[in-house]
Design a protein around this motif. Structure first.
Motif, PDB file in Angstrom:
ATOM      1  N   THR A  60      -1.967  -6.510  -4.533  1.00  0.00           N
ATOM      2  CA  THR A  60      -1.766  -7.832  -3.935  1.00  0.00           C
ATOM      3  C   THR A  60      -1.003  -8.738  -4.893  1.00  0.00           C
ATOM      4  O   THR A  60      -1.364  -8.852  -6.059  1.00  0.00           O
ATOM      5  N   LYS A  84       0.837  -1.197   0.000  1.00  0.00           N
ATOM      6  CA  LYS A  84       0.000   0.000   0.000  1.00  0.00           C
ATOM      7  C   LYS A  84       0.870   1.244   0.000  1.00  0.00           C
ATOM      8  O   LYS A  84       1.779   1.372   0.831  1.00  0.00           O
ATOM      9  N   VAL A 142       0.958  -6.896   5.098  1.00  0.00           N
ATOM     10  CA  VAL A 142       0.770  -5.569   4.510  1.00  0.00           C
ATOM     11  C   VAL A 142       2.058  -4.767   4.624  1.00  0.00           C
ATOM     12  O   VAL A 142       2.613  -4.619   5.721  1.00  0.00           O
TER      13      VAL A 142
END
Length: 232
Positions: free
Chosen positions: A130, A59, A111
């Motif tokens: 992803t 992210k 993450v």
């Protein structure tokens, strides 16, 4: 309508012999914690746990310097619990029928926050990118990207399916009878995407994409709903 033991056995294509005894009784209501046992000569009900892989999600964030990375969440494997009716002759397995297979513990994504100097758009970037794990996810990822969907769409799809079925095309929920990658209820709804819906993960995934678009307007819409209700 509540599911009964009889429904679960029918979903698993398990045909009872006249001398079989079943507990709880066939018309008993079941939940995910119900343990169904069938007493038959040379036959046992066996439960196995298999690992569900976790994914790595990257992210972007403007709160870290450009190029810097930081692990926000460590990944954890999930657990798929499968219960089968196994018949043996001596040491040989004569037959093995799966009658339930469900996500006992959903995987937790790893993450990784990735620093960006520019202010990233909060909407698209927030779901992240992803990395597919395994053949089925790789196919699903490529299918989405080649049909004009985004990395965020794959992240959303992967999250829902990992939690619903652990990407097992034969996942069968013991309390509802929901089936396949998307846990369609009943599974036969997926026939609209192809006659091979019981075994073909590609057919199941195409049905899932159509379902998300039709009911929630998009895959990320289905993801937002799932986050709120833990189902979709």
């Amino acid at each position: 309508s509540m599911t009964t033991v009889k429904d679960v056995l029918e979903t698993g294509d398990i045909v009872l012999d006249p001398e079989d005894s079943v507990t709880p009784s066939l018309d008993s209501k079941v939940s995910e914690s119900t343990v169904i046992s069938i007493n038959r000569a040379n036959t046992t009900v066996e439960t196995t746990d298999t690992e569900i892989a976790f994914n790595e999600v990257r992210k972007e964030t403007s709160s870290l310097p450009k190029g810097q990375e930081k692990v926000e969440t460590e990944g954890e494997k999930g657990v798929l619990e499968t219960t089968s009716l196994v018949t043996r002759s001596g040491d040989q397995v004569v037959s093995s029928n799966v009658f339930t297979s469900w996500v006992k513990k959903a995987p937790v994504d790893k993450v990784i926050l990735v620093g960006t100097s520019a202010v990233s758009s909060p909407s698209a970037a927030s779901l992240g990118t992803t990395t597919p794990a395994g053949e089925i996810q790789s196919w699903a990822h490529d299918y989405l990207i080649s049909n004009g969907y985004s990395e965020a769409d794959f992240t959303a799809a992967n999250f829902i399916i990992s939690h619903e079925s652990g990407w097992s095309p034969t996942a069968t929920n013991p309390s509802s009878g929901a089936y396949g990658l998307p846990q369609a209820l009943p599974g036969s709804k997926m026939a609209s995407a192809g006659a091979d819906w019981q075994t073909n993960y590609q057919t199941q995934f195409k049905w899932f994409v159509n379902y998300c678009n039709g009911r929630y307007g998009s895959i990320s819409g289905a993801y937002a709903y799932w986050q709120k209700h833990k189902s979709y």
